[in-house]
Design a protein around this motif. Structure first.
Motif, mmCIF file in Angstrom:
data_model
loop_
_atom_site.group_PDB
_atom_site.id
_atom_site.type_symbol
_atom_site.label_atom_id
_atom_site.label_comp_id
_atom_site.label_asym_id
_atom_site.label_seq_id
_atom_site.Cartn_x
_atom_site.Cartn_y
_atom_site.Cartn_z
ATOM 1 N N ALA A 122 0.467 -1.293 -0.023
ATOM 2 C CA ALA A 122 -0.313 -0.193 0.120
ATOM 3 C C ALA A 122 0.602 1.463 0.056
ATOM 4 O O ALA A 122 0.374 1.881 -0.853
ATOM 5 C CB ALA A 122 -0.576 -0.292 1.189
ATOM 6 N N LEU A 123 1.745 1.337 0.570
ATOM 7 C CA LEU A 123 2.759 2.218 0.702
ATOM 8 C C LEU A 123 3.622 3.013 -0.864
ATOM 9 O O LEU A 123 2.899 3.781 -1.143
ATOM 10 C CB LEU A 123 3.964 2.334 1.719
ATOM 11 N N VAL A 124 3.869 1.884 -1.280
ATOM 12 C CA VAL A 124 4.665 1.691 -2.924
ATOM 13 C C VAL A 124 2.977 2.208 -3.331
ATOM 14 O O VAL A 124 3.610 2.996 -4.616
ATOM 15 C CB VAL A 124 4.965 0.530 -3.290
ATOM 16 N N ALA A 125 1.815 1.444 -3.316
ATOM 17 C CA ALA A 125 0.539 2.075 -4.285
ATOM 18 C C ALA A 125 0.445 3.275 -4.269
ATOM 19 O O ALA A 125 0.218 4.487 -5.121
ATOM 20 C CB ALA A 125 -0.471 1.105 -3.990
ATOM 21 N N ARG A 126 0.348 3.631 -3.044
ATOM 22 C CA ARG A 126 -0.040 5.267 -2.868
ATOM 23 C C ARG A 126 1.034 6.284 -3.169
ATOM 24 O O ARG A 126 0.594 7.096 -3.367
ATOM 25 C CB ARG A 126 -0.248 5.210 -1.208
ATOM 26 N N ASN A 127 2.402 6.768 -3.299
ATOM 27 C CA ASN A 127 3.365 7.019 -3.406
ATOM 28 C C ASN A 127 4.068 6.391 -4.784
ATOM 29 O O ASN A 127 4.865 7.307 -5.753
ATOM 30 C CB ASN A 127 4.394 6.656 -3.092
ATOM 31 N N ARG A 128 2.746 5.305 -6.192
ATOM 32 C CA ARG A 128 4.179 5.443 -7.244
ATOM 33 C C ARG A 128 3.274 6.145 -8.279
ATOM 34 O O ARG A 128 4.732 6.991 -9.087
ATOM 35 C CB ARG A 128 3.058 3.497 -7.905
#
Length: 150
Positions: A122-128
């Protein structure tokens, strides 16, 4: 991550979901995200047996599947396999199972608790977009790879 535990093949009974060949797994990815399109391209290059089909989330099939499962495209990609939907880290583990061969080694990441795996996802998905950027629609796919899209 949202619970996507509908009955297997439930999308077949949803008139909003276009018909598609579900004998193979279907990887639904963000077609403008550099990380997502690059990842789909990498999977295509390494799926020598053609076990997985692909469609961008921006196409009618992708949009309908996201709506059917009640998932926001910004939360996760979708993997449809054997009639069931998978997202986040569980989806990647399922993808490794489907692809087999050396991919099975990556399933060892299952020893990491799912909440932690999904928190990182989720961290990567939010900041992709901020970390990896955006590209023109499916720009990172070759002509041959674009022909594999449903």
């Amino acid at each position: 991550m949202p619970d996507v535990s509908k009955q297997p093949f439930s999308y077949r009974h949803d008139p909003a979901v276009p018909d598609f060949d579900d004998r193979k797994a279907l990887f639904v990815f963000d077609g403008i995200c550099v990380l997502c399109s690059g990842g789909a391209s990498w999977i295509m290059r390494n799926d020598g047996r053609g076990l997985v089909n692909f469609t961008p989330a921006q196409e009618a099939l992708g949009q309908a599947l996201y709506a059917h499962y009640g998932i926001d495209m910004d939360e996760s990609y979708l993997l449809i396999a054997d009639g069931s939907a998978y997202t986040a880290s569980r989806g990647y583990l399922e993808l490794c199972r489907i692809l087999g061969r050396w991919w099975h080694a990556l399933r060892m990441s299952a020893v990491i608790p799912e909440p932690l795996r999904d928190w990182l996802y989720a961290l990567v998905a939010r900041n992709r977009y901020r970390w990896f950027g955006k590209a023109d629609y499916c720009a990172l796919l070759t002509k041959e790879q674009r022909e594999r899209l449903l």
